[in-house]
Design an enzyme around this catalytic site. Structure first.
Site, short mmCIF file in Angstrom:
data_model
loop_
_atom_site.label_atom_id
_atom_site.label_comp_id
_atom_site.label_asym_id
_atom_site.label_seq_id
_atom_site.Cartn_x
_atom_site.Cartn_y
_atom_site.Cartn_z
CG HIS A 302 -2.07 0.69 1.12
ND1 HIS A 302 -2.08 2.33 1.50
CD2 HIS A 302 -3.32 0.69 0.62
CE1 HIS A 302 -2.96 2.88 1.33
NE2 HIS A 302 -3.83 1.80 0.81
CG ASP A 359 -8.52 -4.59 -2.71
OD1 ASP A 359 -9.56 -4.34 -2.42
OD2 ASP A 359 -7.81 -3.66 -3.37
N1 ACO Z 1 4.21 -7.59 -4.42
C1 ACO Z 1 5.63 -7.65 -4.70
N2 ACO Z 1 6.55 -6.49 -4.91
C2 ACO Z 1 6.00 -5.24 -4.40
C3 ACO Z 1 4.45 -5.36 -4.27
C4 ACO Z 1 3.76 -6.40 -4.55
N3 ACO Z 1 2.36 -6.58 -4.22
N4 ACO Z 1 3.86 -3.97 -4.10
C5 ACO Z 1 5.08 -3.23 -3.99
N5 ACO Z 1 6.00 -4.26 -4.12
C6 ACO Z 1 7.58 -3.60 -4.17
C7 ACO Z 1 7.88 -2.83 -5.57
O1 ACO Z 1 8.35 -3.48 -6.56
C8 ACO Z 1 9.15 -2.07 -5.18
O2 ACO Z 1 9.99 -2.50 -4.81
P1 ACO Z 1 11.61 -2.04 -5.04
O3 ACO Z 1 11.67 -0.83 -4.01
O4 ACO Z 1 12.72 -2.89 -4.96
O5 ACO Z 1 11.64 -1.06 -6.34
C9 ACO Z 1 8.56 -1.40 -3.55
O6 ACO Z 1 7.81 -2.66 -3.15
C10 ACO Z 1 7.62 -0.18 -3.30
O7 ACO Z 1 6.59 -0.56 -4.43
P2 ACO Z 1 5.92 0.58 -5.31
O8 ACO Z 1 5.35 0.07 -6.41
O9 ACO Z 1 6.89 1.76 -5.25
O10 ACO Z 1 4.68 1.09 -4.25
P3 ACO Z 1 3.59 2.03 -4.51
O11 ACO Z 1 3.40 2.81 -3.48
O12 ACO Z 1 3.86 2.78 -5.82
O13 ACO Z 1 2.48 1.01 -5.01
C11 ACO Z 1 0.84 -0.46 -4.71
C12 ACO Z 1 1.50 0.43 -4.17
C13 ACO Z 1 0.00 -0.20 -6.09
C14 ACO Z 1 -0.72 -0.91 -3.85
C15 ACO Z 1 1.47 -1.70 -4.82
O14 ACO Z 1 2.05 -2.32 -3.45
C16 ACO Z 1 1.06 -3.13 -5.64
O15 ACO Z 1 0.99 -2.96 -6.79
N6 ACO Z 1 0.11 -3.94 -4.96
C17 ACO Z 1 -0.46 -4.94 -5.51
C18 ACO Z 1 -1.91 -4.56 -6.06
C19 ACO Z 1 -2.93 -4.12 -4.94
O16 ACO Z 1 -3.13 -5.05 -3.89
N7 ACO Z 1 -3.48 -3.12 -5.02
C20 ACO Z 1 -4.55 -2.54 -4.03
C21 ACO Z 1 -3.94 -1.54 -3.10
S1 ACO Z 1 -5.05 -1.25 -1.97
C22 ACO Z 1 -6.37 -0.23 -2.70
O17 ACO Z 1 -6.08 0.43 -3.58
C23 ACO Z 1 -7.75 -0.42 -2.32
#
Ligand code: ACO
Length: 424
Positions: A302, A359
């Protein structure tokens, strides 16, 4: 607090500070370009406060979520969704009379405008319910054109909140080829939605209490979450003074994506994949850690929560209770719990503060309630509508409000002469 100081190209500038009621500090850069000629670069708006808001407070480090000051855990325990609508949209918890008034208003506007039901028939039965839902919200503006004054705006708010239940239920009914069921004003908001989903007239349908309670809780937990992707979209569209329905329909579109609300559908698809793959958890956690795979653990991570998402904590507990209450055993619940355990002990996820989000467990409850996977995000939208509307109203009421219009740092070609096609 003293103003922040910025040194740019050897010259010092002072930037005022805004301190929120929870001591959150914002550096006011609204005059930055005028005084320095520079703008900020913040791709994905991770550090940009796009508004001052009094609606929802989140502390991502401590896992705090409050609607207008009330902790989500307390609201979830004893409020009805209608009370939460009142709290978010009108700014305070309703007294008995206010609750009754709102309940009655919502009841009296449940019917769709004449002729609208036939719109559903025009969509292919294979249409994703989110596509139908957002189109139908937009279509409401053809029946109720732009509001002339605040009274009409408020009437449109009630119309949308009341009718969205039928819009969502009929999107489902159309996809399964069943006739649309008329709303019943003797039922509560949540009971009526379940009735429109599952009744198959002339057979009577008794709404099971466990479903009603689960739905009430799910709608409440999804009701608002400050400036996330869909809410910012709603404010963005609304800032051009687009009407309520156009703004909310845009919010539904933004919510649909798998990185946002669409994750609830993606979680179930992922858990099913793991099940079919002989519970090979390692394969999936390894894939999630490997950036080149393009795979992420859905329902994990998140932008704001870095320790836990309080909504996920509540839902994990409720998922087990709902399954028990309905006498359902869903292997996906165990798979989800195992996956959570494995991932939350893994260095990769720990270091990045990746935990289950709202979720992760909601889909298991929706499944138990008999809601098909591609309806999950519509369910999310039904709850979030209350928050979107409150945010949209707050944005419109801001005397300093301006059209949302971010800037960019241009990285393309500098000026060059146009070359006619035969000389290229
Ligand atoms: N699985 C694996 N790695 C992940 C995940 C994940 N679900 N989420 C983030 N990471 C990693 C990224 O690759 C990144 O790694 P790095 O630092 O080595 O590059 C680090 O964690 C930070 O991730 P970001 O993408 O920069 O985080 P951001 O805040 O932009 O994204 C998000 C947040 C979109 C929720 C992300 O965690 C994700 O894609 N999760 C999966 C989809 C999801 O569950 N979405 C629902 C969110 S809740 C809602 O909207 C109601």
């Amino acid at each position: 607090m003293d103003p922040a100081k910025l040194i740019l190209d050897g010259k010092e500038y002072e930037l005022p500070i805004v301190v929120g009621s929870e001591k959150e500090v914002g550096i006011d850069i609204s005059k930055l370009r005028g005084t320095t000629g520079a703008i900020t670069a913040d791709s994905g708006y991770g550090n940009t406060g796009s508004c001052l808001s009094t609606i929802t407070f989140i502390n991502g480090e401590k896992g705090i979520l409050r609607y207008r000051g009330y902790p989500i855990e307390e609201i979830a325990k004893s409020a009805s969704f209608t009370e939460v609508i009142h709290l978010l949209v009108y700014g305070h918890l309703p007294n008995k009379q206010e609750l009754e008034e709102l309940t009655n208003q919502l009841k009296s506007h449940r019917e769709l405008p004449k002729g609208m039901k036939s719109f559903f028939d025009a969509f292919p039965t294979t249409a994703h319910p989110m596509a139908v839902f957002s189109s139908m919200i937009s279509a409401l503006s053809t029946f109720y054109p732009a509001a002339k004054d605040e009274e009409e705006v408020n009437l449109n708010v009630i119309r949308l909140l009341a009718k969205q239940a039928a819009l969502a239920a009929y999107a489902y009914k159309h996809s399964v080829g069943q006739p649309y069921v008329d709303p019943r004003s003797d039922l509560t908001y949540t009971q009526d939605f379940l009735h429109m989903m599952y009744a198959e007239p002339p057979k009577a349908y008794e709404v099971p209490e466990v479903l009603d309670e689960a739905l009430n809780l799910l709608l409440i937990l999804h009701a608002d979450h400050e400036q996330n992707c869909s809410t910012s979209t709603v404010r963005m569209v609304g800032s051009s003074q687009a009407n309520l329905y156009a703004s909310m329909s845009a919010g539904v579109g933004a919510l649909w994506g798998p990185l946002h609300g669409g994750a609830n559908q993606a979680v179930i698809e992922m858990l099913e994949m793991i099940r079919k793959d002989d519970m090979n958890f390692k394969k999936y956690t390894d894939m999630a850690k490997d950036k080149s795979s393009g795979f992420r653990l859905m329902g994990f991570g998140h932008r704001v929560y870095k320790n836990f998402d309080p909504r996920a904590t509540i839902l994990k507990e409720v998922a087990a209770k709902v399954l028990e209450g309905l006498g359902i055993e869903d292997p996906l619940l165990e798979i989800a719990k195992n996956l959570e355990k494995i991932a939350t002990e893994d260095e990769y996820f720990l270091q990045r503060g990746l935990y289950p989000n709202v979720d992760f467990y909601s889909g298991i409850i929706y499944r138990a309630m008999g809601i098909p996977t591609d309806m999950f995000t519509v369910m999310f939208a039904l709850g979030r509508m209350a928050g979107w509307i409150s945010q949209w109203k707050e944005m419109r009421a801001d005397p300093k409000g301006r059209i949302y219009r971010p800037r960019q740092v241009y990285m393309g070609e500098t000026q060059r002469p146009f070359v006619p096609v035969d000389k290229r």
